[in-house]
Design a protein around this motif. Structure first.
Motif, short mmCIF file in Angstrom:
data_model
loop_
_atom_site.label_atom_id
_atom_site.label_comp_id
_atom_site.label_asym_id
_atom_site.label_seq_id
_atom_site.Cartn_x
_atom_site.Cartn_y
_atom_site.Cartn_z
N GLY A 1 0.81 -1.21 0.00
CA GLY A 1 0.00 0.00 0.00
C GLY A 1 0.85 1.26 0.00
N GLN A 2 1.92 1.25 0.79
CA GLN A 2 2.83 2.40 0.80
C GLN A 2 3.47 2.62 -0.56
N MET A 3 3.92 1.54 -1.20
CA MET A 3 4.56 1.67 -2.52
C MET A 3 3.58 2.21 -3.55
N MET A 4 2.38 1.67 -3.57
CA MET A 4 1.41 2.10 -4.55
C MET A 4 0.95 3.54 -4.31
N ASP A 5 0.87 3.94 -3.04
CA ASP A 5 0.55 5.34 -2.74
C ASP A 5 1.64 6.27 -3.25
N PHE A 6 2.90 5.85 -3.10
CA PHE A 6 4.01 6.66 -3.60
C PHE A 6 3.95 6.78 -5.12
N LEU A 7 3.69 5.66 -5.79
CA LEU A 7 3.62 5.69 -7.25
C LEU A 7 2.45 6.53 -7.74
N LEU B 1 10.77 -4.48 -0.88
CA LEU B 1 10.24 -5.62 -1.64
C LEU B 1 11.28 -6.71 -1.79
N LEU B 2 12.51 -6.31 -2.09
CA LEU B 2 13.59 -7.29 -2.22
C LEU B 2 13.87 -7.98 -0.89
N SER B 3 13.79 -7.23 0.20
CA SER B 3 14.04 -7.81 1.53
C SER B 3 13.01 -8.87 1.87
N ILE B 4 11.73 -8.56 1.63
CA ILE B 4 10.68 -9.54 1.90
C ILE B 4 10.87 -10.77 1.03
N GLY B 5 11.25 -10.57 -0.24
CA GLY B 5 11.52 -11.70 -1.11
C GLY B 5 12.65 -12.57 -0.60
N SER B 6 13.70 -11.92 -0.06
CA SER B 6 14.83 -12.68 0.47
C SER B 6 14.42 -13.46 1.72
N TYR B 7 13.53 -12.90 2.54
CA TYR B 7 13.05 -13.62 3.72
C TYR B 7 12.27 -14.87 3.30
N LEU B 8 11.44 -14.73 2.29
CA LEU B 8 10.65 -15.88 1.84
C LEU B 8 11.52 -16.97 1.22
N TRP C 1 1.56 -10.62 -6.12
CA TRP C 1 0.61 -9.53 -6.31
C TRP C 1 1.26 -8.18 -6.04
N TRP C 2 2.15 -8.12 -5.07
CA TRP C 2 2.87 -6.89 -4.75
C TRP C 2 3.84 -6.53 -5.89
N TRP C 3 4.53 -7.53 -6.40
CA TRP C 3 5.59 -7.26 -7.38
C TRP C 3 5.07 -7.00 -8.79
N ASN C 4 3.98 -7.66 -9.17
CA ASN C 4 3.51 -7.58 -10.55
C ASN C 4 3.33 -6.16 -11.10
N PRO C 5 2.67 -5.24 -10.39
CA PRO C 5 2.45 -3.92 -10.98
C PRO C 5 3.69 -3.03 -11.05
N VAL C 6 4.78 -3.44 -10.38
CA VAL C 6 5.97 -2.57 -10.36
C VAL C 6 7.18 -3.20 -11.04
N LYS C 7 7.06 -4.43 -11.53
CA LYS C 7 8.21 -5.07 -12.15
C LYS C 7 8.63 -4.27 -13.38
N GLY C 8 9.91 -4.10 -13.52
CA GLY C 8 10.43 -3.34 -14.64
C GLY C 8 10.62 -1.86 -14.35
N LEU C 9 10.12 -1.37 -13.21
CA LEU C 9 10.29 0.05 -12.90
C LEU C 9 11.65 0.36 -12.31
N SER C 10 12.39 -0.69 -11.96
CA SER C 10 13.74 -0.51 -11.40
C SER C 10 14.57 -1.72 -11.79
N GLU D 1 13.90 8.17 -4.10
CA GLU D 1 13.15 7.64 -2.96
C GLU D 1 12.45 6.32 -3.27
N PHE D 2 12.19 6.10 -4.55
CA PHE D 2 11.51 4.86 -4.93
C PHE D 2 12.35 3.63 -4.59
N GLU D 3 13.66 3.79 -4.59
CA GLU D 3 14.54 2.65 -4.30
C GLU D 3 14.35 2.13 -2.89
N THR D 4 13.86 3.01 -1.98
CA THR D 4 13.57 2.55 -0.62
C THR D 4 12.47 1.49 -0.64
#
Length: 340
Positions: A59-65, A89-96, A159-168, A81-84
């Protein structure tokens, strides 16, 4: 009937609120739940907390976008700031990505080894429960819980990653290949059954956990080296020369470059390593003459396109599930003959 297999609804008049629905289960299913309920409730709690955390961060990421101009998103002009949000997202992926390790070491390895070590297996199978039924339930109940938990977590991450993939550059699909889609579920089930098989053979909980950890780490290394081979490698090339003004071809959006990098393409269609004529790079004329003598006419690059991701994931998951099925067959066959 014995106290191990009779209907728990008759034998358990009281219980905690959280277990109020558990007595509806019967026989070995109820017994497996009661044995490992602490691990199961922990798994449920971690899943709920993980889902809530990802929903909040998404929700925070999508609000920023939403505050950024659409042209900035399309052109890659998002502020630093988007890299934050990307890092989160990368951190959560690494935890999983640790789920397969935990599934094998903490859930799979002690599952049967603990019962063999404590004598519970001998007690249960001396009652009216057959070895086959007990082994089946010991595998099925934790595997179902694990698959559901992993599936929910990875579905939310996808679901979190799909709308932002390719933006970074950090959100390229290869960074999320093993933590989205069907791969995490198959991977967790594979390491879980590896742990169960180790526990059945070694019959000691701690030893089984250590051995399982080593095997799971080895599986992770092999997977990281081989999963790209599941895709069909594509090539893109140029034939206008490699001199000044001629640059290597641009890869499709979100494609991952493979191999050593950019190759030289010759007129015969052969490819030369980029280090060809590198010893003459300081002299433009000598370098050009060297490349001409090799009949170099352009550049060539190998890559994997993003549209192969799902096919590769299903293929990889299929291989993992096939190995898992073989391990389950081994556990049941071996356990029926040499469990005690």
């Amino acid at each position: 009937m014995t106290t191990l297999t009779r209907d728990p609804a008759r034998t358990a008049p009281t219980g905690s609120l959280r277990d109020s629905w558990i007595p509806r289960l019967g026989g070995p299913v109820w017994l497996v739940w009661r044995q490992h309920r602490a691990a199961f409730w922990t798994l449920i709690a971690v899943t709920l907390l993980g889902v809530l955390a990802m929903l909040y961060l998404r929700g925070q990421m999508m609000d920023f976008l939403a505050t950024q101009a659409p042209t900035a998103r399309r052109s890659g002009g998002l502020p630093p700031e988007f890299e934050t949000y990307v890092d989160r997202l990368l951190s959560i992926g690494s935890y999983l990505s640790y789920i397969p390790v935990l599934a094998g070491v903490l859930l799979g390895a002690p599952l049967i080894a603990g019962d063999l070590e404590s004598g519970t297996a001998k007690l249960v199978t001396s009652q009216s429960v057959s070895r086959l039924r007990w082994l089946t339930m010991k595998l099925a109940v934790p595997a179902t819980m694990l698959a559901l938990s992993t599936g929910v977590l990875t579905a939310v991450l996808t679901w979190w990653w799909n709308p932002v993939k390719g933006l970074s550059s950090g959100l390229i699909w290869t960074a999320f290949f093993s933590v989205t889609g069907v791969v995490p579920v198959a991977y967790a089930l594979l390491t879980f059954t590896v742990g169960v098989a180790a526990g059945l053979l070694l019959r000691r909980t701690l030893v089984s956990m250590v051995v399982t950890l080593g095997i799971v780490v080895a599986i992770g290394f092999v997977w990281s080296e081989l999963w790209r081979s599941l895709g069909h490698v594509m090539s893109i090339s140029t034939d206008k020369g490699v001199g000044p003004g001629n640059v290597p071809p641009e890869l499709p959006d979100q494609a991952e470059q493979l191999g050593q990098g950019t190759y030289f393409l010759t007129s015969s269609g052969d490819r030369l390593d980029w280090t060809t004529c590198l010893d003459r790079i300081d002299n433009d004329r000598a370098h050009t003459t060297c490349l001409e003598s090799q009949h170099v006419v352009g550049w060539s690059i190998d890559y994997l396109p993003v549209d192969q991701m799902q096919t590769m994931q299903w293929l990889g998951a299929g291989i993992m599930l096939a190995i898992t099925a073989a391990l389950v067959t081994f556990v049941i066959t071996w356990g029926r003959k040499r469990l005690l």
